[in-house]
Design an enzyme around this catalytic site. Structure first.
Site, short mmCIF file in Angstrom:
data_model
loop_
_atom_site.label_atom_id
_atom_site.label_comp_id
_atom_site.label_asym_id
_atom_site.label_seq_id
_atom_site.Cartn_x
_atom_site.Cartn_y
_atom_site.Cartn_z
N PRO A 2 38.26 50.24 42.26
CA PRO A 2 38.79 48.88 42.27
C PRO A 2 39.34 48.49 40.90
CG PRO A 2 36.68 48.97 43.38
CD PRO A 2 36.88 50.30 42.73
N GLU A 3 40.51 47.85 40.91
CA GLU A 3 41.14 47.42 39.67
C GLU A 3 41.07 45.89 39.57
OE1 GLU A 3 44.99 49.31 39.15
OE2 GLU A 3 44.34 51.03 40.35
#
Length: 278
Positions: A2-3
């Site tokens: 996840p960014e």
């Protein structure tokens, strides 16, 4: 992994669901998920009886301020998920930690590959003293301080390719593989271009593109190519609108040229050879 948009989506969901609810305790199913303290009992004592005042984000880290002055830190890493579920719902196979709340819901940390980490930092200790990676994070790309001038000055000292440069968390906090590829496409820059070869105009275009793709993805709830889920279990839908990431061999949405994929710094990199000329 996840960014920024995915972590920001989770933060917003947690602020909508968990605030002001008393935590009655915690349960650790996989001890190595707990980065601090190392004792499950100390973790349980630290959070029991408190409630969460707010969730903040720094780069890809989540930070919860508790009303007893302590802090919860979370890094989802590759496959971590924070899910707000009914208390009586069956435990998922890969549940690593649960937070019990008064009422009919609880928060569970589910992590298939077990790289995710959770910290509890006692009152009076700054999160950076325990979560030491916070000390070296670069600017937040959605902050007022992230400007074309800042980005241009930073790029002057690097002979790395611009794709690898964008992934450096000490320069910009929160950008990963997906949004580096997307921003480079939007700015028309070949990912193999050296950072210090960019012109001022190119760094301005890239700065604006970074802000655009991150904002767009947050509005779409992030990207769910693999494991990412909103706290209520809903998928993000930015992936369906991606310009280049994950579209190797497909036609460019702008010019129709086939999207290519190369390895840069050990990371898969997607680009359009026509729209992103060197």
């Amino acid at each position: 992994m996840p960014e920024l948009p995915e972590v920001e989506t989770v933060r917003r969901g947690l602020n909508q669901t968990t605030l002001g609810r008393k935590i009655t305790g915690g349960e650790v199913f996989l001890p190595r998920t707990l980065a601090h303290p190392f004792s499950s009992d100390a973790f349980d004592r630290g959070i029991a009886g408190s409630s969460i005042e707010t969730w903040n984000r720094r780069g890809k880290y989540l930070l919860a301020s508790l009303d007893n002055g302590s802090t919860l830190g979370v890094h989802l890493r590759m496959t971590g998920q924070l899910l707000w579920v009914d208390t009586d719902s069956p435990l998922a196979v890969h549940t690593r930690i649960r937070f019990r709340f008064e009422g009919e819901n609880e928060l569970r940390f589910v992590d298939t590959r077990t790289f995710g980490k959770i910290w509890w930092i006692p009152a009076g200790e700054p999160p950076e003293s325990v979560m030491t990676a916070l000390q070296t994070l670069g600017l937040e790309p959605l902050s007022d301080t992230f400007t074309p001038d800042y980005f241009y000055r930073k790029s002057r000292g690097s002979r790395r390719n611009i794709k690898t440069f964008l992934l450096d968390q000490t320069v910009i906090a929160g950008i990963g593989n997906i949004y580096a590829d997307e921003a480079l496409f939007k700015s028309g820059i070949d990912p193999r271009t050296l950072a210090n070869e960019l012109t001022e105009e190119q760094t301005k275009d890239l700065t604006n593109a970074i802000i655009y793709v991150l904002t767009e993805s947050i509005e779409r709830g992030g990207t769910s190519f693999r494991d990412f889920r909103h706290v209520t279990g809903i998928n993000g839908n930015y992936g369906a609108a991606a310009w280049v990431y994950g579209r190797s061999g497909e036609n460019c949405r702008v010019c129709g040229t086939g999207i290519e994929r190369v390895k840069l710094g050990g990371r898969s990199t997607h680009f359009c050879p026509s729209c992103q000329r060197r």
